[in-house]
Write a protein that holds these residues in place. Structure first.
Motif, PDB file in Angstrom:
ATOM      1  N   MET A   1      70.578 -20.974 -76.350  1.00  0.00           N
ATOM      2  CA  MET A   1      71.280 -19.692 -76.311  1.00  0.00           C
ATOM      3  C   MET A   1      70.899 -18.808 -75.126  1.00  0.00           C
ATOM      4  SD  MET A   1      68.858 -17.155 -77.110  1.00  0.00           S
ATOM      5  CE  MET A   1      69.614 -15.858 -78.028  1.00  0.00           C
ATOM      6  N   LEU A   2      69.714 -19.011 -74.564  1.00  0.00           N
ATOM      7  CA  LEU A   2      69.228 -18.088 -73.531  1.00  0.00           C
ATOM      8  C   LEU A   2      70.145 -17.959 -72.314  1.00  0.00           C
ATOM      9  CD1 LEU A   2      65.340 -18.534 -73.447  1.00  0.00           C
ATOM     10  CD2 LEU A   2      66.632 -16.471 -73.987  1.00  0.00           C
ATOM     11  N   PRO A   3      70.574 -19.056 -71.663  1.00  0.00           N
ATOM     12  CA  PRO A   3      71.376 -18.883 -70.443  1.00  0.00           C
ATOM     13  C   PRO A   3      72.655 -18.089 -70.670  1.00  0.00           C
ATOM     14  CG  PRO A   3      70.592 -21.147 -70.635  1.00  0.00           C
ATOM     15  CD  PRO A   3      70.289 -20.485 -71.932  1.00  0.00           C
ATOM     16  N   ASN A   4      73.408 -18.422 -71.716  1.00  0.00           N
ATOM     17  CA  ASN A   4      74.672 -17.726 -71.955  1.00  0.00           C
ATOM     18  C   ASN A   4      74.467 -16.275 -72.360  1.00  0.00           C
ATOM     19  OD1 ASN A   4      76.253 -19.933 -71.336  1.00  0.00           O
ATOM     20  ND2 ASN A   4      76.338 -20.687 -73.435  1.00  0.00           N
ATOM     21  N   ARG A   5      73.486 -16.019 -73.257  1.00  0.00           N
ATOM     22  CA  ARG A   5      73.271 -14.642 -73.707  1.00  0.00           C
ATOM     23  C   ARG A   5      72.727 -13.776 -72.577  1.00  0.00           C
ATOM     24  NH1 ARG A   5      75.146 -17.399 -77.249  1.00  0.00           N
ATOM     25  NH2 ARG A   5      75.408 -16.763 -79.425  1.00  0.00           N
ATOM     26  N   TYR A   6      71.910 -14.355 -71.695  1.00  0.00           N
ATOM     27  CA  TYR A   6      71.430 -13.597 -70.534  1.00  0.00           C
ATOM     28  C   TYR A   6      72.609 -13.228 -69.633  1.00  0.00           C
ATOM     29  CZ  TYR A   6      69.566 -12.824 -65.849  1.00  0.00           C
ATOM     30  OH  TYR A   6      69.317 -12.302 -64.594  1.00  0.00           O
ATOM     31  N   ALA A   7      73.486 -14.197 -69.351  1.00  0.00           N
ATOM     32  CA  ALA A   7      74.641 -13.934 -68.491  1.00  0.00           C
ATOM     33  C   ALA A   7      75.554 -12.875 -69.109  1.00  0.00           C
ATOM     34  CB  ALA A   7      75.407 -15.233 -68.254  1.00  0.00           C
ATOM     35  N   GLN A   8      75.767 -12.953 -70.417  1.00  0.00           N
ATOM     36  CA  GLN A   8      76.608 -11.967 -71.095  1.00  0.00           C
ATOM     37  C   GLN A   8      75.992 -10.575 -71.017  1.00  0.00           C
ATOM     38  OE1 GLN A   8      77.269 -13.346 -75.109  1.00  0.00           O
ATOM     39  NE2 GLN A   8      78.122 -15.312 -74.418  1.00  0.00           N
ATOM     40  N   ALA A   9      74.667 -10.507 -71.161  1.00  0.00           N
ATOM     41  CA  ALA A   9      73.982  -9.214 -71.162  1.00  0.00           C
ATOM     42  C   ALA A   9      74.048  -8.531 -69.795  1.00  0.00           C
ATOM     43  CB  ALA A   9      72.528  -9.394 -71.592  1.00  0.00           C
ATOM     44  N   ILE A  10      73.777  -9.266 -68.728  1.00  0.00           N
ATOM     45  CA  ILE A  10      73.787  -8.617 -67.408  1.00  0.00           C
ATOM     46  C   ILE A  10      75.213  -8.213 -67.018  1.00  0.00           C
ATOM     47  CG2 ILE A  10      71.704  -9.805 -66.631  1.00  0.00           C
ATOM     48  CD1 ILE A  10      73.496 -11.607 -64.911  1.00  0.00           C
ATOM     49  N   GLU A  11      76.211  -8.984 -67.496  1.00  0.00           N
ATOM     50  CA  GLU A  11      77.596  -8.590 -67.214  1.00  0.00           C
ATOM     51  C   GLU A  11      77.951  -7.332 -67.995  1.00  0.00           C
ATOM     52  OE1 GLU A  11      82.165 -10.372 -67.386  1.00  0.00           O
ATOM     53  OE2 GLU A  11      80.467 -11.617 -67.998  1.00  0.00           O
TER      54      GLU A  11
END
Length: 449
Positions: free
Chosen positions: A71-81
């Motif tokens: 989950m980390l890569p996608n949730r990180y990308a969603q958060a910074i966006e």
């Protein structure tokens, strides 16, 4: 999912993200499916074992670890966006909380693009050299072409600038021969002034089979900076003979039948060359002026990474032999300390330029066509001496096509901004930058490509 941002500095931010388990069902299902494929439990087909048995065999912790990693890569990308963070570089991520069936929390620190105000390009004025496709420039181009088809012939008169010699050089200090500054059978063009200070002056007026002597300060090696006695034996002398500028030469050196046709073509080539040089000068001057008005901090880790990349590229040419670098630098008249300092300065300049152009791209919002991207890829492949198809394959494999797209976008953004700048040449004539950087010129270049 909830997120919050803490600004650590102008170039670094920390983002805290909470993900409830209710949003992790896809990752949980994927984790159990993956673990089920790794175990064979009697009474169940492979991959069909119940979750309770998988928990018993691997432990719930293994499942949660798999879920978090997925989950980390996608949730990180969603958060910074979602937070509008302009992240650059790779983040440092730490999982700070795992509450089973409740939530997962992680914190990421990442370098960010600094915010700054762009200069008003309408207020920028630059001066560039004037185009002078005069007779002198045309003759110089023809002389360069003649030199390519020249021949070297022996002679026995007194040496002059521009002539060639074969020499044996011996250097000594207080009668002791300096091996590193001694050589035999060296070919040298008088006037090139790139070997030993004072050599040209000593050779001019001498003749074949003579030996000339002089003193000079050694520029490299163990005895760098020390005065040495230099002895030069002249073993051969040659002079360049240029072909006549006639129809025969035109047929030899070009696709033209007459010297008049070759000269007309040279005029066109000189004008085109000087226009290209003027366009490059406009771009460089405008970029330098704009960067001079934009004040912002640089992410140190990105600068360090760029400096390391530049050093790694140089060492790659030396088979990654760090010990071979110092002799190379000595031959160039510099030290490792001076090299490292300049390497960092170059890295800072490269990072500053890219950050500036990225911000400019967001403001200018240029559109990049597929043809422009393709042209840039083909040009880059050619500069590396690679087959375009092979180069594209490597780009796709390494995920670098997006970087080349960004390169084109930065270039177009700068071109749009340059069109608003005031440009004059060294003779005071006004230049319309749209002549070089306008949309019509870009479209014409694409069509020709």
């Amino acid at each position: 999912m909830k997120s919050s941002v803490e600004k650590l500095s102008d170039t670094r931010s920390k983002i805290t993200v909470e993900v409830p388990f209710s949003e992790l069902k896809p990752e949980i299902d994927q984790a159990y499916t993956a673990l089920a494929q790794q175990v064979q439990i009697p009474g169940f087909r492979k991959g069909k074992a119940p979750r309770q048995l998988i928990d018993a065999r691997f432990g719930r912790g293994a499942v949660l670890e798999q879920v978090v990693n997925d989950m980390l890569p996608n949730r990180y990308a969603q958060a910074i966006e979602a937070e509008g963070i302009k992240a650059i570089g790779q983040p440092n991520v730490e999982v700070t909380k795992i509450e089973d069936n409740e939530l997962v929390e992680f914190v990421a620190e990442v370098d960010v693009r600094p915010e700054f105000e762009l200069p008003k390009f309408e207020d920028i004025t630059v001066e560039v050299p004037a185009i002078k496709a005069d007779e002198e420039a045309i003759e110089a181009e023809l002389e360069t072409l003649r030199a390519r088809f020249s021949t070297l012939k022996d002679h026995n008169h007194k040496l002059k600038k521009g002539e060639f010699v074969t020499i044996n050089i011996t250097a000594s200090i207080d009668g002791e021969k300096i091996e590193e500054a001694t050589t035999e059978g060296l070919s040298y063009e008088i006037g090139s002034d790139d070997l030993i200070d004072g050599l040209d002056k000593a050779l001019i007026g001498a003749k074949k089979d003579e030996t000339v002597e002089f003193t000079s300060e050694l520029a490299n090696g163990e005895h760098k900076g020390k005065e040495a006695q230099i002895s030069v034996e002249i073993t051969a002398t040659k002079q360049r003979e240029l072909p006549d500028l006639d129809d025969e030469f035109a047929q030899l050196a070009s696709e033209f039948d007459t010297i008049e046709e070759l000269r007309e073509s040279t005029v066109t080539d000189v004008e085109a060359k000087q226009k290209n040089e003027q366009a490059a000068a406009i771009r460089d001057e405008v970029l330098a002026a704009a960067l001079g008005e934009a004040d912002f901090a640089l992410p140190q880790s990105i600068v360090d990474e760029q400096a390391h990349s530049q050093l790694h590229q140089l060492l790659g040419e030396l088979a990654h032999d760090d010990a071979a670098l110092n002799p190379l630098l000595e031959a160039q008249g510099t030290t490792r300390e001076e090299f490292d300092k300049k390497n960092v300065e170059d890295a800072e300049k490269a990072v500053r330029t890219q950050l500036f152009l990225d911000t400019l791209s967001e403001v200018e919002e240029p559109e990049v066509s597929q043809q422009e991207l393709t042209d840039h890829i083909l040009f880059t492949a050619q500069s590396y001496g690679m087959d375009p198809n092979q180069f594209i394959g490597q780009l796709q494999q390494s995920g670098q096509i997006a970087n080349l797209f960004s390169d084109v976008r930065r270039g177009k953004a700068l071109a749009q901004a340059i069109c608003r700048v005031n440009v004059k040449d060294s003779e005071g004539n006004e230049i319309d930058p749209k002549e070089y950087f306008g949309e019509e010129e870009v479209a014409e270049t694409e069509s020709e490509a």
